[in-house]
Write an enzyme that holds these catalytic residues in place. Structure first.
Site, PDB file in Angstrom:
ATOM      1  N   LYS A 186       0.852  -1.200   0.000  1.00 37.96           N
ATOM      2  CA  LYS A 186       0.000   0.000   0.000  1.00 37.96           C
ATOM      3  C   LYS A 186       0.889   1.252   0.000  1.00 37.96           C
ATOM      4  CE  LYS A 186      -0.428  -0.172   5.000  1.00 37.96           C
ATOM      5  NZ  LYS A 186      -1.182   0.342   6.119  1.00 37.96           N
TER       6      LYS A 186
ATOM      7  N   TYR B 112      19.190  28.731   7.632  1.00 37.44           N
ATOM      8  CA  TYR B 112      18.029  29.371   8.264  1.00 37.44           C
ATOM      9  C   TYR B 112      18.126  29.331   9.787  1.00 37.44           C
ATOM     10  CZ  TYR B 112      15.479  29.588   3.837  1.00 37.44           C
ATOM     11  OH  TYR B 112      15.082  29.874   2.566  1.00 37.44           O
TER      12      TYR B 112
HETATM   13  C1  LIG Z   1      -3.773  -4.736   8.456  1.00 40.56           C
HETATM   14  C2  LIG Z   1      -2.319  -4.545   8.204  1.00 40.56           C
HETATM   15  N1  LIG Z   1      -1.536  -5.632   8.052  1.00 40.56           N
HETATM   16  C3  LIG Z   1      -0.206  -5.526   7.831  1.00 40.56           C
HETATM   17  C4  LIG Z   1       0.399  -4.290   7.752  1.00 40.56           C
HETATM   18  C5  LIG Z   1       1.892  -4.219   7.547  1.00 40.56           C
HETATM   19  O1  LIG Z   1       2.480  -3.706   8.724  1.00 40.56           O
HETATM   20  P1  LIG Z   1       4.064  -3.598   8.836  1.00 40.56           P
HETATM   21  O2  LIG Z   1       4.479  -2.588   7.832  1.00 40.56           O
HETATM   22  O3  LIG Z   1       4.283  -3.109  10.229  1.00 40.56           O
HETATM   23  O4  LIG Z   1       4.599  -4.947   8.566  1.00 40.56           O
HETATM   24  C6  LIG Z   1      -0.372  -3.148   7.902  1.00 40.56           C
HETATM   25  C7  LIG Z   1       0.272  -1.840   7.841  1.00 40.56           C
HETATM   26  O5  LIG Z   1      -0.117  -0.872   8.404  1.00 40.56           O
HETATM   27  C8  LIG Z   1      -1.769  -3.271   8.130  1.00 40.56           C
HETATM   28  O6  LIG Z   1      -2.542  -2.207   8.275  1.00 40.56           O
END
Ligand SMILES: Cc1ncc(COP(=O)(O)O)c(C=O)c1O
Length: 354
Positions: free
Chosen positions: A33, A250
């Site tokens: 994602k 800055y």
């Molecule tokens: C439902 C769910 N599973 C897995 C993950 C993966 O988590 P991580 O990046 O901590 O492995 C996420 C990430 O936010 C998530 O929302």
């Protein structure tokens, strides 16, 4: 051409995926994602296409982008659907959906999908962000079954503090999940990256590694075989000497405590490097560590080259990567590697190891 770029090592990505899969056992949904945590979702999905059991994204549009790019593996929508018309697209593009609240069950019951849905039913085992409470999960499961619109139901939950090995809440969440789902059939999925690494009691049929894929350890300190996937780098574009006592940048936050050779680097907070980091934050110049000095600007930042006489115009500057862990920069900025990686933009992305 401006030298700012993000080098993405796809061999490292594949290595980390296999590591996650081996450590956990069973199957692994690669969490890509948010544009694969800033690494480029399509490129990462293609790199993993022959070995990944499936992918997870947050919402429909992210999945459709992958399908349009020719990705054929299962794709799970972690937020599920937001409306009935999305269910049609879910079926048309052969997607899997998380169901985490009652309204989503109502949408499914009212819909007339052309084929049965693949559902991951989410239990709120203690994080209290999303999912059905333990006493709600069985009725939710039954409603989905009775709807006649669902083929398979996988049971899942998510941990709030799996990256904290000494707190008891993860063990409690596992126990809550097990008790609430004891008599329900179907595959299980509990473990994110931290649980893959640190909580073997959470290892079931499917893991969901995210940050681990990109080589950032969610529990820095423990030795492991993770390989960083992104190197954020640029180059020195100007050099100047400033005398003792001279301010730099800055707010004059940095004042030279000795005659200082300052390297001006073509990368700033508009590219995703955090403005919040203090003087002394590590950078690596041609592989040798030195420090950031002065406030990070929008397009530029300044580093100390005093002890690196061989460095100069054009020297390669690594902001994070193999020599400077992204976790180190995240800690300096008071945030987490997830946020830094997601925020990289405007630089050139170059992929190695296709
Ligand atoms: C439902 C769910 N599973 C897995 C993950 C993966 O988590 P991580 O990046 O901590 O492995 C996420 C990430 O936010 C998530 O929302």
């Amino acid at each position: 051409m401006r030298p700012a770029r993000a080098l993405i090592d796809l061999d490292a990505l594949r290595h980390n995926y296999q590591l996650a899969r081996t450590l956990h056992g069973g199957r692994a949904l690669a969490v890509i994602k948010a544009n694969a945590y800033g690494h480029g979702a399509t490129a990462c999905a293609r790199a993993l296409a022959t070995e990944a059991d499936g992918f997870a994204v947050a919402f429909l549009e992210e999945a459709l982008e992958l399908r349009a790019a020719g990705i054929e593996q299962p794709i799970l929508l972690l937020e599920g659907v937001f409306s009935a018309d999305e269910l049609d697209l879910v079926i048309r593009h052969d997607l899997w959906i998380v169901v985490h609240h009652a309204e989503q069950i109502n949408l499914i019951r009212k819909a007339h999908p052309a084929l049965p849905l693949q559902v991951w039913l989410k239990l709120n085992s203690g994080m209290n962000r999303a999912g059905f409470l333990p006493h709600e999960v069985r009725p939710a499961w039954q409603q989905l079954k009775d709807s006649g619109r669902v083929a398979h139901i996988t049971l899942m939950t998510h941990f709030a503090r799996a990256d904290e090995p000494h707190v008891h809440t993860t063990a409690e969440q596992i126990a809550t999940f097990d008790a609430a789902t004891r008599d329900l059939p179907g595959a299980r999925s509990l473990a994110n990256s931290a649980a893959i690494l640190g909580w073997s009691a959470a290892h079931r049929d499917w893991s969901r590694p995210g940050i681990l894929l990109y080589g950032a350890d969610p529990m820095p300190g423990d030795p492991n075989d993770l390989r960083p996937v992104m190197t954020l780098e640029s180059a020195v574009m100007a050099v100047r000497e400033i005398p003792t006592g001279a301010p730099l940048g800055y707010g004059a936050r940095f004042c030279a405590e000795r005659p200082t050779r300052v390297g001006l680097v073509a990368l700033g907070y508009a590219d995703g490097y955090p403005r919040a980091v203090p003087d002394g934050t590590p950078v690596a110049v041609d592989g040798v560590r030195t420090r950031l000095i002065g406030r990070v600007s929008m397009d530029m930042l300044t580093i100390d080259l005093t002890d690196l006489p061989a460095a100069g115009l054009g020297s390669r500057v690594e902001l994070w990567g193999a020599n400077v862990p992204v976790n180190r920069i995240a800690a300096a900025a008071g945030t987490i590697a997830y946020e830094l990686l997601c925020n990289v933009k405007r630089v050139r992305f170059e992929y190695r190891g296709n």
